[in-house]
Design a protein around this motif. Structure first.
Motif, PDB file in Angstrom:
ATOM      1  N   ASP A   1       0.810  -1.215   0.000  1.00  0.00           N
ATOM      2  CA  ASP A   1       0.000   0.000   0.000  1.00  0.00           C
ATOM      3  C   ASP A   1       0.843   1.264   0.000  1.00  0.00           C
ATOM      4  OD1 ASP A   1       0.899  -0.680   2.528  1.00  0.00           O
ATOM      5  OD2 ASP A   1      -0.872   0.077   3.555  1.00  0.00           O
ATOM      6  N   VAL A   2       2.118   1.166   0.368  1.00  0.00           N
ATOM      7  CA  VAL A   2       2.965   2.357   0.476  1.00  0.00           C
ATOM      8  C   VAL A   2       4.202   2.283  -0.411  1.00  0.00           C
ATOM      9  CG1 VAL A   2       2.168   2.966   2.787  1.00  0.00           C
ATOM     10  CG2 VAL A   2       4.138   1.425   2.521  1.00  0.00           C
ATOM     11  N   SER A   3       4.458   1.158  -1.001  1.00  0.00           N
ATOM     12  CA  SER A   3       5.546   0.948  -1.954  1.00  0.00           C
ATOM     13  C   SER A   3       5.148  -0.275  -2.770  1.00  0.00           C
ATOM     14  CB  SER A   3       6.892   0.760  -1.240  1.00  0.00           C
ATOM     15  OG  SER A   3       7.961   0.678  -2.182  1.00  0.00           O
ATOM     16  N   ARG A   4       6.103  -1.052  -3.256  1.00  0.00           N
ATOM     17  CA  ARG A   4       5.754  -2.193  -4.102  1.00  0.00           C
ATOM     18  C   ARG A   4       6.369  -3.485  -3.595  1.00  0.00           C
ATOM     19  NH1 ARG A   4       9.929  -2.759  -8.462  1.00  0.00           N
ATOM     20  NH2 ARG A   4      11.582  -1.372  -7.792  1.00  0.00           N
ATOM     21  N   ILE A   5       5.753  -4.578  -4.009  1.00  0.00           N
ATOM     22  CA  ILE A   5       6.260  -5.922  -3.747  1.00  0.00           C
ATOM     23  C   ILE A   5       6.372  -6.614  -5.101  1.00  0.00           C
ATOM     24  CG2 ILE A   5       5.760  -8.188  -2.740  1.00  0.00           C
ATOM     25  CD1 ILE A   5       4.201  -6.720  -0.514  1.00  0.00           C
ATOM     26  N   VAL A   6       7.553  -7.148  -5.391  1.00  0.00           N
ATOM     27  CA  VAL A   6       7.780  -7.885  -6.629  1.00  0.00           C
ATOM     28  C   VAL A   6       8.287  -9.273  -6.260  1.00  0.00           C
ATOM     29  CG1 VAL A   6       9.078  -7.990  -8.799  1.00  0.00           C
ATOM     30  CG2 VAL A   6       8.342  -5.774  -7.884  1.00  0.00           C
TER      31      VAL A   6
END
Length: 190
Positions: free
Chosen positions: A53-58
């Motif tokens: 919700d505040v950055s990304r997950i890859v």
């Protein structure tokens, strides 16, 4: 990419929606929020939370996040314009109930059961964070190293037997995910 999956909660937020490769297995009970990308043949096991919700997950290809694990990230801050996204490479094993937060796990890295990896920590290729260990902010495990303890410290280098064991684990989870996907589909028909 990202078809509706029975029993999985996917939530777009801030204009970003999860992107899940069609070949990935996401088990019922998982919650996947925001800017999450899950690669081909990866698996997210029962009751995991992936919240971007505040950055990304890859998450790369053939990686697995095992049951009950929590994955999160941190936003940009003054002096830290990139924040702490969670970046997971290919063929990564993340054990049950792990907490991985704003770190990087390189290809073929391993996070043991109940371990914690914090912001800006790095787990190198073919490296292992032992069960129950805590890798504190900014620490880096070199390639083929085993770290354990709270806080985690280098214990030894990993030999070929340990590396092969981790690769067998990746293959097992990729295969087992197919069986679970079929079992979930069958259960929903019944």
């Amino acid at each position: 990419m990202t078809a509706t999956r029975p029993g999985v909660t996917t939530i777009p937020i801030h204009g970003k929606a999860p992107r899940i490769h069609d070949s990935a297995f996401v088990a019922p009970g998982c919650v996947i929020v925001g800017d999450v990308e899950i690669g081909a043949d990866s698996s997210i096991w029962y009751n995991c939370v992936l919240r971007a919700d505040v950055s990304r997950i890859v998450i790369g290809q053939r990686s697995n996040i095992q049951d009950g694990s929590v994955c999160h990230c941190d936003p940009e801050r003054p002096g830290d314009p990139e924040g702490s996204p969670l970046i997971i490479g290919d063929d990564v094993l993340v054990g049950h109930m792990a907490m991985i937060h704003g770190c990087t796990i390189e290809d073929r890295g391993f996070v043991g059961l109940g371990a914690i990896a914090m912001n800006k920590a790095v787990i190198g290729s073919d490296a292992m964070l032992a069960a129950g260990a805590m890798l504190t902010e900014g620490k880096a495990i070199g390639a083929r190293e085993l770290w354990g303890g709270r806080p985690a410290r280098k214990m030894r280098d990993l030999d070929e037997m340990a590396i092969m064991g981790m690769r067998m684990g990746v293959a097992h989870y990729a295969d087992n995910a197919k069986h679970h996907a079929a079992a979930v589909d069958e259960a929903l028909k019944g």
